[in-house]
Design an enzyme around this catalytic site. Sequence first.
Site, PDB file in Angstrom:
ATOM      1  N   ALA A  28     -17.633 -35.454  49.080  1.00 23.14           N
ATOM      2  CA  ALA A  28     -17.828 -36.432  50.153  1.00 23.14           C
ATOM      3  C   ALA A  28     -16.577 -37.267  50.374  1.00 23.14           C
ATOM      4  CB  ALA A  28     -19.016 -37.328  49.820  1.00 23.14           C
ATOM      5  N   HIS A  41     -20.534 -30.239  52.193  1.00 17.22           N
ATOM      6  CA  HIS A  41     -20.129 -31.130  51.114  1.00 17.22           C
ATOM      7  C   HIS A  41     -21.340 -31.712  50.392  1.00 17.22           C
ATOM      8  CE1 HIS A  41     -21.103 -35.235  52.522  1.00 17.22           C
ATOM      9  NE2 HIS A  41     -20.902 -34.748  53.730  1.00 17.22           N
ATOM     10  N   CYS A  42     -21.087 -32.132  49.158  1.00 17.88           N
ATOM     11  CA  CYS A  42     -22.023 -32.960  48.401  1.00 17.88           C
ATOM     12  C   CYS A  42     -21.184 -34.110  47.854  1.00 17.88           C
ATOM     13  CB  CYS A  42     -22.755 -32.156  47.325  1.00 17.88           C
ATOM     14  SG  CYS A  42     -21.697 -31.274  46.155  1.00 17.88           S
ATOM     15  N   VAL A  43     -21.627 -34.793  46.842  1.00 15.20           N
ATOM     16  CA  VAL A  43     -20.851 -35.924  46.352  1.00 15.20           C
ATOM     17  C   VAL A  43     -19.513 -35.472  45.776  1.00 15.20           C
ATOM     18  CG1 VAL A  43     -20.779 -37.830  44.685  1.00 15.20           C
ATOM     19  CG2 VAL A  43     -22.869 -37.391  45.974  1.00 15.20           C
TER      20      VAL A  43
END
Length: 173
Positions: A17, A87-89
């Site tokens: 992210a 995306h993710c974190v």
Amino acid sequence: MVGQISQIDEHLFLCSAGAVKTDIVRALGVTNIVNCTTEISNLNVPSVECVQIPVEDTPSARLGMYFDRCADKIQQVHKSGGKILVHCVAGISRSPCVCIAYLMKYQRMRLDQAYYHIKNRRRVIHPNVGFWRQLIEFERRLFGRNTVKMIPTGTGPIPDIYKKEQKKDYGVI
């Protein structure tokens, strides 16, 4: 590597992210974003469609229920000439799994091939064991067989692919 954007193929990007910035999204020509988090809001960029897949990065989270939907979206963006960023974190567990599911469904890669394809472009990926179980089931549903299996260890089951990597990297286990 965690903060960088990794290009998986000509239309698919993977990152954390923290790497999702308006100027970078525009520079890459990204037309769509899949946000695989519960904790981060979608980036608000005019003319960029954002979809949020609200899944936590825990072994009990049900990411697999989104594999088809996300793979279909990535393929649709590809066919329309767009580019998509997933995306993710941290870009380590959730978002790589979504990209792996896409490669299996639309590029007809086996799970092990799809994993190594992503791993070669983003070395930091390390899906959690619950997501591995869901990817294994997805592969079985798509192809009727599996190339990755869960194996027991002293700390609980892991995908055999992790054991193979440890042997290769460290010559042990």
